[in-house]
Design an enzyme around this catalytic site. Structure first.
Site, PDB file in Angstrom:
ATOM      1  N   ASP A 324       0.836  -1.186   0.000  1.00 44.33           N
ATOM      2  CA  ASP A 324       0.000   0.000   0.000  1.00 44.33           C
ATOM      3  C   ASP A 324       0.884   1.253   0.000  1.00 44.33           C
ATOM      4  OD1 ASP A 324      -2.749   1.164   0.439  1.00 44.33           O
ATOM      5  OD2 ASP A 324      -1.771   1.912   2.252  1.00 44.33           O
ATOM      6  N   GLU A 360       1.441  -0.447  -5.122  1.00 41.11           N
ATOM      7  CA  GLU A 360       0.513   0.641  -5.406  1.00 41.11           C
ATOM      8  C   GLU A 360       1.413   1.868  -5.578  1.00 41.11           C
ATOM      9  OE1 GLU A 360      -3.554   2.515  -3.569  1.00 41.11           O
ATOM     10  OE2 GLU A 360      -1.862   2.283  -2.200  1.00 41.11           O
TER      11      GLU A 360
END
Length: 658
Positions: A324, A360
């Site tokens: 993330d 990401e």
């Protein structure tokens, strides 16, 4: 000075248990022992050893022992130090905690005891090293899911395990993944998190898990059986040939900003574990939008990240990781570095080097958008392909070339630094944003239930509603939406690179226009399996089977002129004028490939019609066998009437001389 031989964490020995914790700025450290009911039985001073390590061996202790730390030092938030011995601290290396984290104002109050509200770390012995591994193929089909959203309402799973990691290994769920043809399941965070402090007043709880406090211990609400429960689920999925990817959050912690609480890192050594402003160390750098940023470029934090990844590989057999807000892994004081030490350490570690790594590639910090800039073989979430595919089907002008690039693996993004393969993970929808159904049913976000007056979430979703905003019983509108969902699914599955599907999108799940449903741990995010569209589920499985049938979809090299032809509906090659036409609604893509089972050379045609009218397509023949529809129509069709708002696939099997 950092000592590379320093080894934080807990070691279970024959004579007892050795505890080690790292802090550069603490002047002292105590180990606190607890009974299972939370009674503190001892607080023992730890020796301060080389390498900023505090260590203590306690004879007679066994796995299952509850413990925590108290750190002593300077309480001076203006200088970046938050030491407060009244705060019980969770071991960053804890492999299990005995309760879920919960916010309490006492966590942020200096001098106020917190042992009664902070979870206790639990001593856990090593499991035998996991040896089973399912490698992801190129062009993998990844299924993104939250444990609770996927299992809470599944009527085929026993109520006793719904909402837990154990449910992931249940035959009903495994069979669904096999029916879809998924190569991997990507689990949204399962490590222990704390609900954002404002949610308690709203009566809401975190549904996504992107607010961790410690990075190894599984969330007790999701995984009450600890790492053994995760390992059991992984083994069941492996037996079905399905890989498991964990979504991990190394970019921030749930201790939040200066108004947050001390649970672990902050109390142990805030100035080491977090990035602080150089000119004002009272300020937490906030490259995440979540209040703080982990100092991933610090050598001990780097070790902690690597040790966390190794833990999930060796103890649970996990096959890969999605990171993330991953630019923070590569950010130094001088900005993002493709060859940052932490990124290099992840890719070079001998335990991790055969695992899939997915970034990401954005955060909100300086230089935070890094799509295409992560080191190979990192795969990267491709939001540009997502937006371009949505915008094409929404009917935006001048989208034909951008759609073609997305279908081709986004070479203009991933060919930087002379790379010749795509590392794209293509998706139409993910946990963050509209569901696939809602892309076709809502123009505007409807986030009122989140308690922020609809201010949260993205305002531009590149979505449309087919004439009615939100849910409707209008059969015409519902049919149009369903057709659009099928067209979007087909476009995704026809794209080059790995693809990702959000759980529930295969069956037309709605989140009622909520595009930031992180705090909706309820029917908004839980899949209503009884309402799932079985025909859409079957269609998704057919698309996945098509990807497996033809080699072109598992290849990642960028197309050459010999690999692909872009044609107008009349069968003629697209011209510059065609590409530049503002309203180019229909085209076909002809790919050279191989049919896997027969090894026969094949031409595969993907016909795309975004208009609201039927369009006649012609396909050029090269072989007497002719074209045939992969949906089962008769062979020999050259003139094809393609329905409005649809994508269709045709194949021409070539003879050796074809």
């Amino acid at each position: 000075m950092h000592n590379p031989e320093a080894r934080p964490g807990v070691k279970v020995l024959d004579r007892g248990v050795e505890f080690s914790v790292y802090s550069e700025n603490a002047t002292g450290m105590e180990l606190c022992l607890f009974t299972p009911d939370g009674t503190e039985t001892a607080h023992l001073p730890m020796s301060h050893e080389r390498g900023n390590l505090f260590r203590l061996l306690v004879d007679g202790l066994k796995p299952g022992q509850r413990y925590g730390y108290r750190a002593f030092g300077r309480y001076d938030p203006m200088a970046g130090h938050w030491f407060d011995s009244s705060k019980l601290l969770v071991d960053p290396y804890a492999r299990e905690i005995d309760a879920a984290y919960r916010y309490d104002p006492k966590l942020a109050q200096y001098g106020v005891e917190t042992a009664d509200i902070v979870p206790k770390s639990v001593v856990v012995a090593d499991l035998p090293e996991a040896t089973d591994h399912v490698a992801l193929p190129d062009g993998a089909f990844i299924y993104e899911a939250g444990v609770r959203s996927l299992t809470m309402l599944n009527p085929h799973i026993p109520e006793s395990i719904r909402g837990t990691v154990a449910a992931l290994g249940h035959p009903a769920l495994v069979e669904h993944l096999q029916k879809l043809g998924a190569d991997a399941i990507e689990l949204m965070p399962i490590t222990a998190w704390i609900d954002e402090r404002h949610l308690r007043e709203l009566g809401l709880t975190n549904a996504w898990g992107y607010n961790p406090v410690t990075f190894m211990a599984p969330e007790p609400r999701l995984c009450p059986g600890g790492i053994s429960e995760l390992r059991g689920a992984v083994e069941a999925l492996h037996q079905a040939g399905i890989a498991v990817i964990l979504d991990l959050v190394f970019n921030h912690s749930g201790e939040s900003d200066q108004f947050g609480g001390s649970l672990s890192f902050r109390g142990l050594d805030s100035a080491t574990y977090y990035r602080l402003a150089e000119d004002d160390p009272s300020v937490f750098i906030n490259d995440t939008g979540c209040g703080n940023t982990i100092a991933c470029d610090h050598p001990m934090v780097r070790r902690y990240i690597i040790d966390s990844l190794r833990f999930f590989v060796t103890q649970a057999g996990v096959d890969g990781f999605r990171f993330d807000l991953a630019p923070i892994l590569g950010r130094t004081r001088h900005g993002f570095d493709t060859h940052a030490a932490t990124l290099d350490a992840i890719l070079s570690d001998p335990v991790l080097k055969d695992r899939t790594m997915i970034a990401e590639p954005w955060d909100i910090g300086p230089g935070g958008y890094q799509l295409g800039h992560f080191p190979a073989p990192f795969l990267e979430w491709n939001d540009r392909a997502r937006d371009d595919m949505r915008r094409f089907w929404r009917g935006d002008p001048n989208m034909t070339g951008l759609l073609a690039d997305a279908l081709s693996g986004s070479s203009h993004i991933f060919s930087v630094r002379d790379q010749h393969v795509t590392r794209s993970v293509n998706f139409i929808a993910a946990h963050d944003g509209f569901s696939l159904h809602d892309v076709t049913a809502y123009v505007h976000k409807h986030n009122g239930p989140n308690g922020e007056s609809n201010r949260d979430g993205h305002d531009e979703n590149f979505s449309w509603n087919n004439g009615v905003e939100g849910e409707t019983e209008n059969q015409v509108v519902m049919a149009r939406r369903r057709q659009d969902i099928k067209a979007l699914l087909a476009t995704l599955f026809a794209s080059r690179g790995a693809i990702m599907l959000k759980a529930g999108d295969e069956g037309g799940m709605t989140q009622y226009g909520n595009n930031n449903a992180y705090c909706q741990d309820n029917e908004t995010t839980w899949i209503d399996w009884k309402a799932m569209d079985e025909e859409l589920i079957a269609y998704t499985g057919e698309l996945a089977a098509l990807r497996r049938q033809f080699a072109v979809f598992s290849e990642t090299a960028f197309f050459t002129e010999e690999d692909v032809s872009w044609l107008r509906p009349d069968g003629e090659t697209m011209t510059v004028k065609d590409w530049e036409a503002a309203e180019c609604d229909s085209l076909s893509v002809v790919l050279s490939t191989v049919e896997r089972e027969s090894a026969a050379p094949t031409r595969l045609a993907i016909l795309i019609n975004r208009s609201h009218e039927e369009v006649a397509f012609s396909l050029p023949e090269r072989d007497a066998h002719g074209w045939h529809s992969l949906a089962g129509q008769a062979r020999g069709a050259v003139e094809i009437a393609l329905a409005p708002r649809s994508v269709s696939f045709y194949a021409e099997m070539l003879s050796e001389t074809g």
